[in-house]
Structures are given as C-alpha cells and as structure tokens.
Design a protein around this motif. Structure first.
Motif, PDB file in Angstrom:
ATOM      1  N   GLU A  27       0.767  -1.201   0.052  1.00 18.58           N
ATOM      2  CA  GLU A  27      -0.104   0.046  -0.142  1.00 18.58           C
ATOM      3  C   GLU A  27       1.041   1.346  -0.153  1.00 18.58           C
ATOM      4  N   SER A  29       3.865   1.584  -0.940  1.00 19.69           N
ATOM      5  CA  SER A  29       4.924   1.892  -1.862  1.00 19.69           C
ATOM      6  C   SER A  29       4.045   1.675  -3.465  1.00 19.69           C
ATOM      7  N   ASN A  30       2.890   1.562  -3.470  1.00 21.38           N
ATOM      8  CA  ASN A  30       2.027   1.610  -4.567  1.00 21.38           C
ATOM      9  C   ASN A  30       2.275   0.333  -5.598  1.00 21.38           C
ATOM     10  N   ASN A  53      10.469   3.612  -4.501  1.00 28.60           N
ATOM     11  CA  ASN A  53       9.125   3.534  -3.958  1.00 28.60           C
ATOM     12  C   ASN A  53       9.210   2.738  -2.808  1.00 28.60           C
TER      13      ASN A  53
END
Length: 73
Positions: A27, A29-30, A53
């Motif tokens: 979540e 770090s996408n 990220n």
C-alpha cells in the motif's frame, strides 16, 4: 548468494523491522502485494523505480537498501 535472493531477504528483514505486513508495504509503495511477495521470495527483481518506491515507504535512503543487499552478496 544470488542477487534476487539477497534483495528478498533484505527487503523482508527491513519490512519486518518496521513492523509492516506485506500488505502495508504494498500500500505504502504503490505496488501489488503479490509483487512484494515475489520480490521477497527471490522470484522477481526490482526496477530502479521500485527500489525508490520501497525505500520511500520504509523511510530509508535507497542507498541504505542497496548497502544492506551488498553486505549479503
């Protein structure tokens, strides 16, 4: 040690050290949770963007992440 395995072990240790689940790291770090799992299990290699990220999500410098991997290889 193979680079993918070293990255996976390092990532898992850092994630657990921060008290994050794979879901929470994904979540923050996408990224997809299944991708985090594959990284930790040495089944995938990260891109440079992924390293940044993940580092941002873990609140560490990317160079520290790389240094930790380097220490295992």
């Amino acid at each position: 040690m193979e680079l993918k395995i070293a990255f996976g072990k390092t990532l898992k240790n850092l994630r657990i050290g921060k008290g994050f689940t794979q879901e929470k790291l994904a979540e923050l770090s996408n990224l997809d949770v299944s991708f985090i799992s594959m990284l930790e299990n040495g089944k995938r290699q990260p891109t440079l963007a992924t390293i940044f990220n993940i580092s941002e999500a873990l609140k560490i410098k990317p160079s520290l992440l790389i240094k930790n991997i380097e220490d295992q290889v």
